[in-house]
Design a protein around this motif. Structure first.
Motif, PDB file in Angstrom:
ATOM      1  N   VAL A  51       0.970  -1.351  -0.113  1.00  0.00           N
ATOM      2  CA  VAL A  51      -0.009   0.099  -0.031  1.00  0.00           C
ATOM      3  C   VAL A  51       0.830   1.268   0.001  1.00  0.00           C
ATOM      4  O   VAL A  51       1.578   1.577   1.003  1.00  0.00           O
ATOM      5  CB  VAL A  51      -0.922  -0.002   1.231  1.00  0.00           C
ATOM      6  CG1 VAL A  51      -1.813   1.361   1.224  1.00  0.00           C
ATOM      7  CG2 VAL A  51      -1.901  -1.311   1.414  1.00  0.00           C
ATOM      8  N   PRO A  52       1.012   2.145  -0.966  1.00  0.00           N
ATOM      9  CA  PRO A  52       2.232   3.110  -1.119  1.00  0.00           C
ATOM     10  C   PRO A  52       1.780   4.159  -0.143  1.00  0.00           C
ATOM     11  O   PRO A  52       2.728   4.807   0.329  1.00  0.00           O
ATOM     12  CB  PRO A  52       1.583   3.713  -2.611  1.00  0.00           C
ATOM     13  CG  PRO A  52       0.358   3.119  -2.882  1.00  0.00           C
ATOM     14  CD  PRO A  52       0.058   1.831  -2.376  1.00  0.00           C
ATOM     15  N   GLN A  53       0.663   4.231   0.409  1.00  0.00           N
ATOM     16  CA  GLN A  53       0.380   5.406   1.395  1.00  0.00           C
ATOM     17  C   GLN A  53       1.132   5.034   2.800  1.00  0.00           C
ATOM     18  O   GLN A  53       1.664   5.779   3.456  1.00  0.00           O
ATOM     19  CB  GLN A  53      -0.867   5.718   1.686  1.00  0.00           C
ATOM     20  CG  GLN A  53      -1.640   6.399   0.453  1.00  0.00           C
ATOM     21  CD  GLN A  53      -1.970   5.430  -0.743  1.00  0.00           C
ATOM     22  OE1 GLN A  53      -1.893   4.357  -0.613  1.00  0.00           O
ATOM     23  NE2 GLN A  53      -2.622   6.244  -1.691  1.00  0.00           N
ATOM     24  N   ASN A  54       1.510   3.708   2.888  1.00  0.00           N
ATOM     25  CA  ASN A  54       2.213   3.026   3.915  1.00  0.00           C
ATOM     26  C   ASN A  54       3.437   3.248   3.898  1.00  0.00           C
ATOM     27  O   ASN A  54       4.276   2.555   4.858  1.00  0.00           O
ATOM     28  CB  ASN A  54       1.561   1.652   4.533  1.00  0.00           C
ATOM     29  CG  ASN A  54       0.107   1.598   4.821  1.00  0.00           C
ATOM     30  OD1 ASN A  54      -0.375   2.751   5.205  1.00  0.00           O
ATOM     31  ND2 ASN A  54      -0.333   0.793   4.655  1.00  0.00           N
ATOM     32  N   GLU A  55       4.221   3.062   2.533  1.00  0.00           N
ATOM     33  CA  GLU A  55       5.389   2.845   2.563  1.00  0.00           C
ATOM     34  C   GLU A  55       6.142   3.808   1.657  1.00  0.00           C
ATOM     35  O   GLU A  55       7.399   3.776   1.653  1.00  0.00           O
ATOM     36  CB  GLU A  55       5.424   1.533   1.386  1.00  0.00           C
ATOM     37  CG  GLU A  55       5.018   0.370   1.723  1.00  0.00           C
ATOM     38  CD  GLU A  55       5.518  -0.473   2.878  1.00  0.00           C
ATOM     39  OE1 GLU A  55       6.543  -0.111   3.217  1.00  0.00           O
ATOM     40  OE2 GLU A  55       4.720  -1.102   3.435  1.00  0.00           O
ATOM     41  N   VAL A  56       5.704   4.921   1.268  1.00  0.00           N
ATOM     42  CA  VAL A  56       6.354   5.994   0.583  1.00  0.00           C
ATOM     43  C   VAL A  56       5.701   7.149   0.989  1.00  0.00           C
ATOM     44  O   VAL A  56       4.435   7.581   1.424  1.00  0.00           O
ATOM     45  CB  VAL A  56       5.688   6.064  -0.956  1.00  0.00           C
ATOM     46  CG1 VAL A  56       6.330   7.092  -1.829  1.00  0.00           C
ATOM     47  CG2 VAL A  56       5.864   4.770  -1.746  1.00  0.00           C
ATOM     48  N   ASN A  57       6.707   8.386   1.359  1.00  0.00           N
ATOM     49  CA  ASN A  57       6.446   9.589   1.681  1.00  0.00           C
ATOM     50  C   ASN A  57       6.012  10.468   0.566  1.00  0.00           C
ATOM     51  O   ASN A  57       6.653  10.939  -0.170  1.00  0.00           O
ATOM     52  CB  ASN A  57       7.616  10.028   2.319  1.00  0.00           C
ATOM     53  CG  ASN A  57       7.277  11.424   3.110  1.00  0.00           C
ATOM     54  OD1 ASN A  57       6.525  12.227   2.878  1.00  0.00           O
ATOM     55  ND2 ASN A  57       8.248  11.891   3.916  1.00  0.00           N
ATOM     56  N   ILE A  58       4.840  10.350   0.253  1.00  0.00           N
ATOM     57  CA  ILE A  58       4.219  10.828  -0.946  1.00  0.00           C
ATOM     58  C   ILE A  58       4.533  12.479  -1.012  1.00  0.00           C
ATOM     59  O   ILE A  58       4.889  12.898  -2.055  1.00  0.00           O
ATOM     60  CB  ILE A  58       2.665  10.492  -1.178  1.00  0.00           C
ATOM     61  CG1 ILE A  58       2.411   8.928  -1.376  1.00  0.00           C
ATOM     62  CG2 ILE A  58       2.194  11.150  -2.422  1.00  0.00           C
ATOM     63  CD1 ILE A  58       1.150   8.797  -1.084  1.00  0.00           C
ATOM     64  N   GLU A  59       4.223  13.080   0.172  1.00  0.00           N
ATOM     65  CA  GLU A  59       4.350  14.603   0.048  1.00  0.00           C
ATOM     66  C   GLU A  59       5.885  15.049  -0.283  1.00  0.00           C
ATOM     67  O   GLU A  59       6.074  15.752  -1.339  1.00  0.00           O
ATOM     68  CB  GLU A  59       4.080  15.004   1.382  1.00  0.00           C
ATOM     69  CG  GLU A  59       4.065  16.649   1.416  1.00  0.00           C
ATOM     70  CD  GLU A  59       3.843  16.905   2.719  1.00  0.00           C
ATOM     71  OE1 GLU A  59       3.934  18.367   2.923  1.00  0.00           O
ATOM     72  OE2 GLU A  59       3.159  16.241   3.606  1.00  0.00           O
TER      73      GLU A  59
END
Length: 237
Positions: A51-59
């Motif tokens: 789940v990218p929201q859990n693995e990536v600092n999107i901001e």
């Protein structure tokens, strides 16, 4: 083994190279194994089930123009840029476990040939001593297997640390500095420049070369559209 060249001397998006792996597996792979190396602008790539929201600092990625992609293999989230090289190995072998073991041993042996004391561990990593220099993953397509991984040379460690979100447990137990301590860079273990390392890897592994035609590249771009689909990537605008 056959080395595959893109034939256009461009740096493509990471999604192009993932699609290139698939195209080779589906249309170019016959009896001989295939291999190629690639570099990208700053990018984060996460695994099939993550789940990218859990693995990536999107901001952070948006603020620093770091692109984000999903791959079809499992495994963890990794950062890539022009100062490391990505490895792609495509084979008609049907046994995933044996193929992955052979691929990992192949990468480690190649580094040893260069003079770097590398070895695979039990977690899909290539290590120098007790520090990680390469993370790897694998998946199967009908009639073929694709293994791919990173090989760190002089990566932007600040981007790596901040673009990939460590778990709360890792932050509590180790802190960001200890993450840095568990990773190593090839430049610290060899006087060879990056271009020479790439050339030696290719020379050690491959005996023949195939260059993609414009028709090949167009078919790769068609496959690439799946990797660029927002629903596949899973990150909302």
């Amino acid at each position: 083994m056959t080395y595959i060249e893109t034939g256009d001397e461009q740096t493509h998006r990471l999604s192009f190279y993932l699609a290139m792996e698939e195209y080779i597996a589906r249309h170019l792979l016959h009896q001989d194994d295939c291999f190629f190396m690639w570099q990208v602008e700053p990018s984060v790539i996460f695994g099939r089930n993550q789940v990218p929201q859990n693995e990536v600092n999107i901001e952070y990625c948006i603020e620093n123009s770091i692109q984000t992609y999903r791959r079809k293999s499992g495994g963890g989230c990794v950062y890539a840029d022009q100062s490391n090289v990505m490895l792609s190995y495509i084979t008609p072998d049907a046994n995933v476990t044996d193929t992955f073991s052979r691929y990992m041993r192949m990468v480690a042996d190649t580094l040893q040939e260069i003079g770097i004391d590398a070895h695979p561990n039990d977690h899909n990593d290539i290590m120098i001593g007790d520090r990680k220099v390469s993370g790897n993953a694998i998946y199967r397509l009908p009639g073929s297997i694709i293994a791919h991984g990173t090989l760190l040379y002089d990566t932007d460690m600040e981007h790596m640390m901040h673009a990939i979100t460590p778990s709360r447990q890792k932050l509590d137990r180790h802190g960001v500095e200890s993450v840095r301590q568990r990773i190593c860079l090839l430049k610290d273990y060899t006087p060879l420049p990056f271009a020479d390392i790439r050339a030696k890897i290719r020379q050690h592994l491959c005996q023949t070369t195939y260059t993609l035609t414009e028709h090949d590249r167009e078919k790769v771009r068609e496959i690439e559209l799946e990797y660029l689909d927002p629903q596949f990537i899973g990150i909302a605008d």
